[in-house]
Scaffold this active site. Structure first.
Site, PDB file in Angstrom:
ATOM      1  N   GLY A   1      42.837  35.580  33.536  1.00 31.57           N
ATOM      2  CA  GLY A   1      43.135  34.122  33.674  1.00 31.57           C
ATOM      3  C   GLY A   1      43.578  33.274  34.273  1.00 31.57           C
TER       4      GLY A   1
ATOM      5  CB  CYS B   1      46.004  40.154  34.765  1.00 30.28           C
ATOM      6  SG  CYS B   1      47.103  39.141  35.124  1.00 30.28           S
ATOM      7  CE1 TYR B   2      45.172  34.259  28.121  1.00 35.52           C
ATOM      8  CE2 TYR B   2      43.686  35.097  28.138  1.00 35.52           C
ATOM      9  CZ  TYR B   2      44.142  34.183  27.083  1.00 35.52           C
ATOM     10  OH  TYR B   2      44.142  33.363  26.685  1.00 35.52           O
TER      11      TYR B   2
ATOM     12  CE  LYS C   1      23.437  36.048  51.005  1.00 37.29           C
ATOM     13  NZ  LYS C   1      22.491  34.970  51.287  1.00 37.29           N
TER      14      LYS C   1
END
Length: 515
Positions: free
Chosen positions: A51, A78-79, A371
């Protein structure tokens, strides 16, 4: 299932896709999701995304602290790792040196999360904070030259954290790390397969629809075409497909679409010729957003008229994909029945909202898929390759590749030039090297000489780009001899064109389309 709690990372969807590549189902949920809500879903594991915030910022997003006591394996990225450390009693501070880009990962403990991850592997860093003190029970598994705590773990509670982004392609051992978490730590089985999805979807469609009729707005793209094949397999003639030809398709596409569905695969498609009425509404319109608004509005009017003529229908099928679900809350719910009601024709590239009084229950079998997963389903259920690997095409079509007013003359010029581009790259065997390849018509003329005669004709812009997902894109380094062939063919075969130029702008700062 693996749950991803999203803290605003640009890579949250990518984490989910990487999990699914291991044939394990994943979902992205808000970081506000409570521990009780997570537990009710019975996931095998939880991943906390990265984030843009610092965990010590005022108002920084927090997860429900009760998740640490669910007994479910958790991986903080990470965050997400820094939040884990902070909430469990450790310390996160601004790093002496921020770390962005590639960094070598030096492994201190090659077990569990880092099994088969090579020592010295390149990992993608993106952080300005660092964990200075770890919570009780945690140990360091790996470090970089700037980050002492690049990978951490509390093995007893099965809590893990990485300061880098294993989900991005730049991280060499990232996929191995993700597989370790999914298979070894969370003990997931690889049951999320294309075949299983198709079988489950057909059962669900039949159970939901029963003997009722379903209407599908077919665009010819891979999403709506896959949906048509899947629905036809499930409910046969209860499905009615409607193709509205607004006159802005590429050369031969409407005819080819009708041939594939009606003649080749015997899926009935009602053809609606709206060319004249759409073109009439384009008179004098030059603003691109106004073009989109008018085309979207007129599409809805035609759709409404034809659905009433062909109906009644109980269900509307939409090609909603999982990114649509993530990016927009499911707020369109009938307060009386609890059913979602249609507000957009997603299978027609979100060209406009349906009238509120035109109410259908929705059938959205593809809403769990990304997709690339839709293309796998398309291949599994027998769609022809030309649809599966068709270049993306905007809902308003050629109308937004004509800069300025859309007229019959300009449409024909662009349609022929666009055909040359697509035909030549197919002849050269490089069609699938590009994300998109098309022509743009400018609202200017330039001087030329053809057959010893002065000309004053249109220039055509070539736009050939490469991309993985359309979010970013780069102009394709096409060999000069191929560009020369395309240019020569356009000038010689397309009346009204005497110049061809090549767009060498990436996205960003440009966009893929010109309007």
């Amino acid at each position: 299932m693996i749950i991803i709690l999203d803290f605003g990372s640009q890579y949250s969807e990518l984490i989910a896709r990487r999990i699914r590549e291991t044939q394990v189902y994943s979902e992205v949920l808000s970081y506000r999701t409570t521990a009780a809500q997570i537990q009710s879903l019975n996931p095998k594991g939880i991943i906390l995304s990265g984030g843009p915030n610092s965990v010590y910022d005022k108002g920084a997003p927090q997860c429900d602290p009760a998740i640490w006591h669910l007994g479910i394996p958790i991986l903080g990225v990470c965050y997400g790792m820094q939040l884990m450390v902070k909430q469990l009693g450790g310390t996160v501070e601004k790093a002496e040196l921020a770390e962005y880009g590639k960094a070598a990962l030096y492994i201190d403990d090659p077990t569990d999360l880092l099994t088969n991850v090579e020592d010295g592997s390149t990992m993608w860093m993106s952080h300005a904070d660092s964990c200075s003190d770890l919570p009780e029970g945690f140990s360091i598994l790996a470090h970089t030259s700037n980050t002492p705590c690049a990978t951490i773990a509390d093995h007893n509670r099965r809590l893990f954290g990485v300061q880098f982004h294993p989900e991005v392609v730049h991280s060499q051992g990232g996929i191995a790390l993700i597989r370790n978490f999914v298979y070894h730590i969370c003990a997931c089985e690889p049951t999320w397969t294309t075949e299983a999805f198709v079988e489950e979807s057909i059962r669900e469609i039949r159970a939901r629809v029963g003997e009722k009729r379903v209407l599908l707005a077919l665009s010819g793209g891979v999403d709506s075409s896959t949906l048509a094949f899947l629905l036809h397999e499930a409910i046969g003639d209860q499905l009615t497909c409607m193709f509205i030809d607004q006159g802005f398709m590429r050369k031969g596409e409407p005819e080819r679409l009708m041939e594939i569905f009606n003649k080749q695969f015997h899926i009935s498609v009602v053809y609606v010729n709206g060319r004249d009425r759409f073109l009439e509404h384009m008179k004098g319109v030059t603003d691109p957003e106004e073009k989109r608004r008018i085309i979207g509005h007129e599409f809805i009017r035609v759709f409404e008229e034809e659905s009433k003529r062909l109906g009644p229908f109980d269900y509307l099928a939409q090609g909603t994909l999982y990114p649509d679900v993530i990016e927009s809350a499911d707020s369109n719910v009938d307060p009386k029945t609890g059913e979602r009601v249609a507000v957009k024709i997603k299978s027609h590239h979100n060209v406009g909202g349906l009238p509120k009084d035109l109410r259908f229950k929705l059938v959205e079998p593809l809403r769990k898929l990304f997709k690339d997963e839709v293309r796998k389903v398309a291949k599994a259920i027998g769609l022809p390759e030309e649809i599966i690997r068709r270049h993306p095409f905007p809902g308003p079509g050629l109308a937004i590749r004509i800069i300025g007013e859309v007229t019959i003359e300009r449409l024909e010029i662009l349609r022929e030039a666009d055909y040359v581009v697509r035909d030549e790259i197919r002849v050269q065997g490089i069609y699938h090297d590009f994300w998109q390849a098309f022509a743009v018509l400018l609202p200017v003329r330039s001087v030329g000489v053809m057959g010893d005669t002065r000309t004053y004709a249109h220039p055509i812009v070539l736009r050939l780009i490469t991309s993985e997902d359309g979010m970013t894109a780069d102009w394709a380094r096409v060999p000069y001899d191929i560009l020369e062939k395309i240019s020569n063919r356009i000038v010689n075969e397309v009346k009204g064109v005497n110049r061809v130029v090549y767009d060498i702008t990436s996205k960003p700062p440009g966009t893929i389309e010109w309007e």
